[in-house]
Design a protein around this motif. Structure first.
Motif, PDB file in Angstrom:
ATOM      1  N   LEU A   5       0.791  -1.219   0.000  1.00 42.24           N
ATOM      2  CA  LEU A   5       0.000   0.000   0.000  1.00 42.24           C
ATOM      3  C   LEU A   5       0.827   1.275   0.000  1.00 42.24           C
ATOM      4  CD1 LEU A   5      -2.840  -1.111   2.446  1.00 42.24           C
ATOM      5  CD2 LEU A   5      -2.672  -1.390  -0.026  1.00 42.24           C
ATOM      6  N   HIS A   6       2.125   1.175  -0.249  1.00 43.68           N
ATOM      7  CA  HIS A   6       2.947   2.381  -0.389  1.00 43.68           C
ATOM      8  C   HIS A   6       4.089   2.067  -1.340  1.00 43.68           C
ATOM      9  CE1 HIS A   6       6.530   1.059   1.852  1.00 43.68           C
ATOM     10  NE2 HIS A   6       5.668   0.373   2.591  1.00 43.68           N
ATOM     11  N   ALA A   7       4.686   3.127  -1.879  1.00 49.66           N
ATOM     12  CA  ALA A   7       5.776   2.950  -2.834  1.00 49.66           C
ATOM     13  C   ALA A   7       6.989   2.348  -2.139  1.00 49.66           C
ATOM     14  CB  ALA A   7       6.156   4.290  -3.457  1.00 49.66           C
ATOM     15  N   PRO A   8       7.638   1.342  -2.740  1.00 49.64           N
ATOM     16  CA  PRO A   8       8.802   0.705  -2.117  1.00 49.64           C
ATOM     17  C   PRO A   8      10.026   1.593  -2.168  1.00 49.64           C
ATOM     18  CG  PRO A   8       8.486  -0.142  -4.320  1.00 49.64           C
ATOM     19  CD  PRO A   8       7.320   0.765  -4.047  1.00 49.64           C
ATOM     20  N   THR A   9      10.932   1.399  -1.209  1.00 45.03           N
ATOM     21  CA  THR A   9      12.220   2.077  -1.235  1.00 45.03           C
ATOM     22  C   THR A   9      13.229   1.194  -1.941  1.00 45.03           C
ATOM     23  OG1 THR A   9      12.970   1.105   0.845  1.00 45.03           O
ATOM     24  CG2 THR A   9      11.672   3.135   0.987  1.00 45.03           C
ATOM     25  N   LYS A  10      14.370   1.764  -2.283  1.00 50.58           N
ATOM     26  CA  LYS A  10      15.372   1.011  -3.031  1.00 50.58           C
ATOM     27  C   LYS A  10      16.038  -0.062  -2.181  1.00 50.58           C
ATOM     28  CE  LYS A  10      14.910   2.945  -6.987  1.00 50.58           C
ATOM     29  NZ  LYS A  10      14.440   2.160  -8.136  1.00 50.58           N
ATOM     30  N   THR A  11      16.153   0.184  -0.880  1.00 52.07           N
ATOM     31  CA  THR A  11      16.867  -0.769  -0.039  1.00 52.07           C
ATOM     32  C   THR A  11      15.936  -1.760   0.652  1.00 52.07           C
ATOM     33  OG1 THR A  11      16.792   0.794   1.804  1.00 52.07           O
ATOM     34  CG2 THR A  11      18.741   0.843   0.393  1.00 52.07           C
ATOM     35  N   SER A  46      12.462  -3.148  -0.714  1.00 47.10           N
ATOM     36  CA  SER A  46      11.330  -3.150  -1.634  1.00 47.10           C
ATOM     37  C   SER A  46      10.121  -3.878  -1.068  1.00 47.10           C
ATOM     38  CB  SER A  46      11.743  -3.788  -2.961  1.00 47.10           C
ATOM     39  OG  SER A  46      12.759  -3.024  -3.572  1.00 47.10           O
ATOM     40  N   LEU A  47      10.323  -5.076  -0.537  1.00 44.53           N
ATOM     41  CA  LEU A  47       9.214  -5.881  -0.052  1.00 44.53           C
ATOM     42  C   LEU A  47       8.926  -5.531   1.405  1.00 44.53           C
ATOM     43  CD1 LEU A  47      10.245  -9.283  -1.649  1.00 44.53           C
ATOM     44  CD2 LEU A  47       8.509  -7.698  -2.451  1.00 44.53           C
ATOM     45  N   ALA A  48       8.301  -4.394   1.639  1.00 50.23           N
ATOM     46  CA  ALA A  48       8.050  -3.951   3.002  1.00 50.23           C
ATOM     47  C   ALA A  48       6.816  -3.076   3.048  1.00 50.23           C
ATOM     48  CB  ALA A  48       9.259  -3.189   3.555  1.00 50.23           C
ATOM     49  N   GLY A  49       6.161  -3.058   4.232  1.00 50.45           N
ATOM     50  CA  GLY A  49       5.020  -2.192   4.449  1.00 50.45           C
ATOM     51  C   GLY A  49       3.722  -2.952   4.610  1.00 50.45           C
ATOM     52  N   LEU A  50       2.639  -2.203   4.723  1.00 49.05           N
ATOM     53  CA  LEU A  50       1.303  -2.759   4.855  1.00 49.05           C
ATOM     54  C   LEU A  50       0.862  -3.351   3.514  1.00 49.05           C
ATOM     55  CD1 LEU A  50      -0.971  -2.880   7.067  1.00 49.05           C
ATOM     56  CD2 LEU A  50      -1.957  -0.881   5.932  1.00 49.05           C
ATOM     57  N   TYR A  51       0.205  -4.512   3.551  1.00 53.23           N
ATOM     58  CA  TYR A  51      -0.196  -5.147   2.298  1.00 53.23           C
ATOM     59  C   TYR A  51      -1.530  -5.872   2.451  1.00 53.23           C
ATOM     60  CZ  TYR A  51       1.395  -9.573   4.379  1.00 53.23           C
ATOM     61  OH  TYR A  51       1.552 -10.664   5.190  1.00 53.23           O
ATOM     62  N   ALA A  72      -9.920 -20.595  -0.205  1.00 49.68           N
ATOM     63  CA  ALA A  72      -9.252 -19.335  -0.536  1.00 49.68           C
ATOM     64  C   ALA A  72      -9.424 -18.375   0.630  1.00 49.68           C
ATOM     65  CB  ALA A  72      -9.821 -18.732  -1.813  1.00 49.68           C
ATOM     66  N   ASP A  73      -8.515 -17.406   0.737  1.00 42.56           N
ATOM     67  CA  ASP A  73      -8.621 -16.420   1.803  1.00 42.56           C
ATOM     68  C   ASP A  73      -8.050 -15.081   1.368  1.00 42.56           C
ATOM     69  OD1 ASP A  73      -5.727 -16.160   2.552  1.00 42.56           O
ATOM     70  OD2 ASP A  73      -5.980 -18.263   3.100  1.00 42.56           O
ATOM     71  N   VAL A  74      -8.357 -14.072   2.159  1.00 38.66           N
ATOM     72  CA  VAL A  74      -7.821 -12.707   2.005  1.00 38.66           C
ATOM     73  C   VAL A  74      -7.063 -12.374   3.273  1.00 38.66           C
ATOM     74  CG1 VAL A  74      -8.383 -10.273   1.682  1.00 38.66           C
ATOM     75  CG2 VAL A  74      -9.723 -12.020   0.505  1.00 38.66           C
ATOM     76  N   GLN A  75      -5.878 -11.772   3.131  1.00 37.74           N
ATOM     77  CA  GLN A  75      -5.047 -11.462   4.293  1.00 37.74           C
ATOM     78  C   GLN A  75      -4.641  -9.994   4.299  1.00 37.74           C
ATOM     79  OE1 GLN A  75      -1.704 -14.143   4.462  1.00 37.74           O
ATOM     80  NE2 GLN A  75      -2.999 -15.984   4.356  1.00 37.74           N
ATOM     81  N   LEU A  76      -4.541  -9.446   5.493  1.00 39.39           N
ATOM     82  CA  LEU A  76      -3.991  -8.112   5.725  1.00 39.39           C
ATOM     83  C   LEU A  76      -2.744  -8.285   6.583  1.00 39.39           C
ATOM     84  CD1 LEU A  76      -4.217  -4.973   5.629  1.00 39.39           C
ATOM     85  CD2 LEU A  76      -5.549  -5.136   7.741  1.00 39.39           C
ATOM     86  N   GLY A  77      -1.636  -7.751   6.138  1.00 38.29           N
ATOM     87  CA  GLY A  77      -0.397  -7.974   6.870  1.00 38.29           C
ATOM     88  C   GLY A  77       0.523  -6.778   6.853  1.00 38.29           C
ATOM     89  N   TYR A  78       1.588  -6.910   7.623  1.00 32.77           N
ATOM     90  CA  TYR A  78       2.606  -5.862   7.685  1.00 32.77           C
ATOM     91  C   TYR A  78       3.975  -6.512   7.700  1.00 32.77           C
ATOM     92  CZ  TYR A  78       5.270  -1.763   9.094  1.00 32.77           C
ATOM     93  OH  TYR A  78       6.181  -0.748   9.144  1.00 32.77           O
ATOM     94  N   TYR A 116       0.531 -11.224   9.962  1.00 25.37           N
ATOM     95  CA  TYR A 116      -0.672 -11.161   9.137  1.00 25.37           C
ATOM     96  C   TYR A 116      -1.885 -11.709   9.882  1.00 25.37           C
ATOM     97  CZ  TYR A 116      -0.150 -16.202   8.534  1.00 25.37           C
ATOM     98  OH  TYR A 116      -0.049 -17.556   8.773  1.00 25.37           O
ATOM     99  N   VAL A 117      -3.078 -11.255   9.447  1.00 24.95           N
ATOM    100  CA  VAL A 117      -4.370 -11.799   9.860  1.00 24.95           C
ATOM    101  C   VAL A 117      -5.226 -11.881   8.605  1.00 24.95           C
ATOM    102  CG1 VAL A 117      -4.285 -10.890  12.219  1.00 24.95           C
ATOM    103  CG2 VAL A 117      -5.296  -9.515  10.394  1.00 24.95           C
ATOM    104  N   GLY A 118      -6.279 -12.712   8.660  1.00 26.49           N
ATOM    105  CA  GLY A 118      -7.104 -12.844   7.469  1.00 26.49           C
ATOM    106  C   GLY A 118      -8.404 -13.563   7.732  1.00 26.49           C
ATOM    107  N   ALA A 119      -9.140 -13.785   6.656  1.00 25.40           N
ATOM    108  CA  ALA A 119     -10.399 -14.526   6.710  1.00 25.40           C
ATOM    109  C   ALA A 119     -10.561 -15.284   5.408  1.00 25.40           C
ATOM    110  CB  ALA A 119     -11.581 -13.587   6.932  1.00 25.40           C
ATOM    111  N   GLY A 120     -11.150 -16.473   5.497  1.00 28.88           N
ATOM    112  CA  GLY A 120     -11.301 -17.276   4.291  1.00 28.88           C
ATOM    113  C   GLY A 120     -12.407 -18.296   4.428  1.00 28.88           C
TER     114      GLY A 120
END
Length: 224
Positions: free
Chosen positions: A100-106, A108-113, A160-166, A180-184
């Motif tokens: 949910l935000h632009a990745p940094t160069k160092t 990339s795979l980080a943040g709320l998703y 199948a499920d949907v997840q919200l994570g950080y 992460y947490v989710g529901a499915g």
């Protein structure tokens, strides 16, 4: 005056070179993660994540799953009549992830998703029951004997499920965490040589079906 212009030109050239070099620093666009909470069910999950180059805010994850060992009971009392229960099996889960935000160069795979995707699992649960069992005698006539008998329950589960994570920005070094947490929703088909299905009760059981709420933490290593 010309000396000042020449010096300014050198300074601008140096800054331009530095900015270009910084832009070329590769981000960590791949990761391997272990999901430890499934060990309680004798499960070994390993998630592989790869960032989409053309869409840096997106990635795909594939999670192969292997099960081998004693049966786990994280959310219920085990059936005391089933002796020496053990499980073996495999599964796979695929997810499409959106950061949910632009990745940094160092980092990339980080943040709320937010992520979503299907899964499939196959289990063979073996157990013994002690009691009177009908067996075939040497004269082809049935008779009963008292003792343990082995039974097998085969389970196919899909959903199948949907997840919200950080996934926090990387600290110095490649190791990181993913919470992460989710529901499915999932469905299962069980077949038991015992007759009655034994491993469907409880939301975390091998044959559980219906709504479920995955949650946990993953420990990962980032790759370039």
């Amino acid at each position: 005056m010309s000396a000042r212009l020449f010096g300014s030109a050198l300074l601008l050239a140096g800054l331009s070179t530095g900015i270009h070099a910084q832009a070329q620093v590769p981000g960590r666009s791949r990761a391997v993660k272990f999901v430890p909470q499934h060990l309680v069910m004798s499960g070994y999950w390993l998630e592989l994540e790869s960032q989409r180059r053309e869409h840096p805010l997106q990635s795909f994850t594939v999670t192969p799953q292997f099960y081998h060992g004693p049966v786990g009971h994280p959310d219920g009392v085990p059936n005391s009549l089933n002796e020496n229960p053990s499980v073996r099996g495999f599964g796979v889960q695929g997810q499409h992830r959106f950061y949910l935000h632009a990745p940094t160069k160092t980092s990339s795979l980080a943040g709320l998703y937010v992520s979503y995707g299907p899964h499939f699992q196959y289990f063979q649960v073996g157990f013994e029951r002690t009691g009177w069992h009908e067996v075939q005698g040497p004269d082809d006539l049935p008779y009963y004997e008292y003792g343990p008998k082995h039974f097998t329950e085969t389970i196919n589960r899909y959903g199948a499920d949907v997840q919200l994570g950080y996934q926090p920005p990387l600290l110095p070094g490649p190791v990181f965490f993913d919470v992460y947490v989710g529901a499915g929703l999932r469905q299962s088909n069980s077949k038991s040589s015992f007759g009655a299905v034994q491993y469907r009760s409880g939301g975390s059981n091998y044959g559980a079906r219906g709504l479920y709420f995955p949650a946990g933490v993953k420990v990962g290593v980032a790759l370039r």
